[in-house]
Scaffold this active site. Structure first.
Site, short mmCIF file in Angstrom:
data_model
loop_
_atom_site.label_atom_id
_atom_site.label_comp_id
_atom_site.label_asym_id
_atom_site.label_seq_id
_atom_site.Cartn_x
_atom_site.Cartn_y
_atom_site.Cartn_z
N SER A 170 10.04 -6.12 36.64
CA SER A 170 10.75 -5.70 37.87
C SER A 170 11.79 -4.63 37.63
CB SER A 170 11.41 -6.92 38.52
OG SER A 170 10.45 -7.81 39.02
N LYS A 229 19.34 -4.03 36.97
CA LYS A 229 18.14 -4.67 37.51
C LYS A 229 17.53 -5.55 36.43
CE LYS A 229 15.05 -5.57 40.53
NZ LYS A 229 14.97 -6.92 39.93
N THR A 230 17.18 -6.76 36.83
CA THR A 230 16.53 -7.69 35.93
C THR A 230 15.01 -7.55 36.01
OG1 THR A 230 16.48 -9.43 37.60
CG2 THR A 230 18.40 -9.37 36.13
N GLY A 231 14.33 -8.18 35.07
CA GLY A 231 12.87 -8.22 35.07
C GLY A 231 12.38 -9.38 34.23
#
Length: 583
Positions: free
Chosen positions: A369, A516-518
């Protein structure tokens, strides 16, 4: 109390080496079975030295391929999860330690401070030591043989009647050729008691070895047997190689000769066998046979068998099948290339100076993501996205919805918060493959491969979800720095709106974080997601005053109740972001 195991590089090397050794022995058994069948159906291969050296090389290849990077992708059996196995055995070991320690607080405290070693770890490391000791012993044996040959040569008298250095000695040995770089022929003086034609044929046999470069073949076989001393099939195959060399020389020496000379040659072989007392494994000797095998050699001398090219083709095909089977049917280590993958990397956006670069920051993985930052830039630059809440796209039952939070109408702001996969897929679908690829190329993003899964033609919607698109933490830093310094070929609106929907948060130390995480699962050999492991990403930039730092944190660990991406974010904010003023 939690029990953990820590794997060092030596531990992983030992596991891989143990697995490769076991696979090597299994491959040896298969190779020996195939060659045994070929000898039965195609007797002519007994005299083909190439077959036996190739058989040894097949076993070596099976060993090496297990150790090669990415080799586990070719295996069909499920990988061995060392961490899970080790954690279980460590817990058992720890329980035994606590049980024996009784109620002693000192012993209990000592146990808490160290991770118990499991039996598989000890076994793998012990095998490395055993292999090294065995290799040393094998090398000493070769050295002893070489010194014995040198001593024999030093005790003899040189003659000048042959194209190679010839030495006559008073020792009950077989005529033998030795010395790879400096070939020498040792001839026992008892050959003068043989008939002239027999003596001439015996010498011609050894000279034929020299002309055929059999010393090179023999030494190659000896080197492979020495390196893989633990594999009994390597020794058997090397003996067959020696046997084939002798038969080949017999065939060449006796080619076109009358039956009388063949009979004399066979008689000389028997006579020499009775006289010799020892045989050196590093030399090519006329009498290099045993009483059990001399009858077979004499039979082939009297009536040699013929070998067609189809014999070799059939044997090579059988060995190739063994190699393919040994590679695909033996297990591998789960995620052996990145067993404990972790990277924390930070860079000063203005100067490009690395402020921190810890771990395997060059290892590529799916962006998951975190790729939504890229989609946002493309979407706003192309006009598909307008502002924080436009467009609002309706949810459809056909969309990807394994997360309940995705099962609702979504706008750009909520898309970034929830990492809604179907929303990003709608944006990339509207872009189209060509424009999508142009953006990725101009951004210089990762490996730039947006083709998707092989043969599926799904690059527009899947390439960044555990598929073809890969990026390393180091490459994430480079890309994020281009965003902060505005070096990408996109509009100012795209920069501004992407930054806004990242929902920045300001920490107690005054730094504002845009990140932003993923989260994603590694792909297994069969194409399915690994249910035991997860990649966790947290990437972005931090600003305070006039200074900006870009960062990337990526981990690969066991799947837990919480997603790996948020865990990566929490650990970064707790352990790294709080120290930004010191960088």
């Amino acid at each position: 109390m939690a029990i953990s195991t820590t794997f060092t590089g030596i531990d992983l090397l030992a596991f891989q080496f143990l697995l490769a050794s076991l696979g090597c022995v299994a491959a040896g058994l298969s190779v020996w079975a195939v060659t045994a069948l070929c000898r039965r159906w195609l007797p002519g291969i007994a005299a083909q030295r190439s077959v036996w050296l190739l058989a040894q090389c097949t076993i070596v290849a099976a060993f090496v391929l297990v150790l090669m990077p990415q080799g586990e992708r070719l295996h069909l059996l499920p990988p061995i999860d060392i961490e899970t196995f080790s954690a279980e055995s460590a817990a058992i070991d720890h329980a035994a330690q606590v049980s024996t320690a009784g109620t002693s607080q000192t012993a209990g405290a000592a146990d808490e401070d160290r991770a118990p070693r499991n039996y598989l770890t000890w076994a793998a490391q012990a095998w490395l030591l055993i292999y090294a000791a065995g290799l040393g012993h094998a090398l000493l044996q070769l050295l002893h043989s070489r010194r014995a040959l040198q001593a024999l040569a030093s005790a003899g008298d040189r003659t000048a009647t042959q194209p190679v250095d010839t030495i006559e000695i008073d020792a009950p040995i077989s005529p033998m050729l030795f010395g790879l770089l400096r070939p020498r022929l040792l001839l026992p003086r008892h050959l003068h008691n043989f008939a002239d034609d027999q003596r001439q044929l015996i010498v011609e046999h050894e000279l034929t070895h020299w002309r055929r470069r059999d010393l090179h073949w023999a030494n190659a076989g000896i080197v492979l047997q020495t390196l893989f001393w633990f594999n009994p099939f390597m020794r058997l195959l090397r003996r067959q190689l020696s046997w084939a060399q002798e038969l080949g020389c017999d065939r060449d020496v006796l080619h076109g000769r009358p039956p009388a000379q063949r009979k004399a040659y066979a008689a000389a072989l028997i006579a020499q066998l009775k006289l010799q007392q020892t045989c050196m494994p590093t030399a090519l000797a006329f009498g290099n046979v045993t009483p059990d095998s001399v009858a077979g050699r004499i039979a082939l001398i009297r009536a040699p068998s013929r070998t067609s090219r189809w014999t070799r083709i059939a044997t090579v095909a059988g060995l190739a099948a063994v190699l393919a089977a040994s590679l695909t049917l033996q297990p591998s280590l789960a995620s052996q290339d990145n067993m404990q993958l972790s990277c924390t990397a930070l860079m000063d956006a203005a100067t490009g100076q690395r402020l921190r670069y810890d771990g395997q920051c060059e290892e590529r993985a799916t962006p998951a993501s975190t790729f939504n930052i890229v989609v946002a830039l493309m979407g706003y630059d192309s006009g598909i996205l307008v502002d924080e809440h436009t467009p609002l796209l309706p949810y459809k039952a056909s969309y990807a919805s394994w997360n309940k939070e995705w099962q609702t109408d979504t706008d750009p702001s909520s898309w970034i918060i929830n990492s809604t996969v179907w929303y990003a897929q709608q944006v990339t679908t509207q872009l189209g493959q060509q424009r999508f690829q142009r953006y990725i190329d101009s951004f210089g993003y990762g490996n730039r491969d947006v083709s998707g899964d092989a043969g599926e033609h799904n690059g527009l919607t899947q390439s960044w979800i555990g598929s073809s698109l890969q990026i390393s933490p180091a490459e994430q830093l480079a890309f994020l720095r281009k965003i902060v310094t505005r070096q990408l070929p996109i509009s100012d609106q795209a920069y501004a709106m992407t930054t806004r929907i990242l929902h920045p948060q300001t920490l107690a130390n005054g730094w504002t974080i845009y990140g932003k995480t993923g989260t994603a699962a590694p792909a297994q050999v069969n194409g399915r997601d690994d249910e035991n492991r997860q990649y966790g990403w947290y990437v972005g930039w931090a600003t305070k005053g006039t200074r900006t730092i870009v960062f990337a944190r990526m981990t690969l660990d066991h799947r837990q109740q919480t997603y790996a991406g948020p865990r990566a974010k929490q650990s970064f904010l707790r352990d790294v972001a709080s120290q930004l003023d010191k960088l």
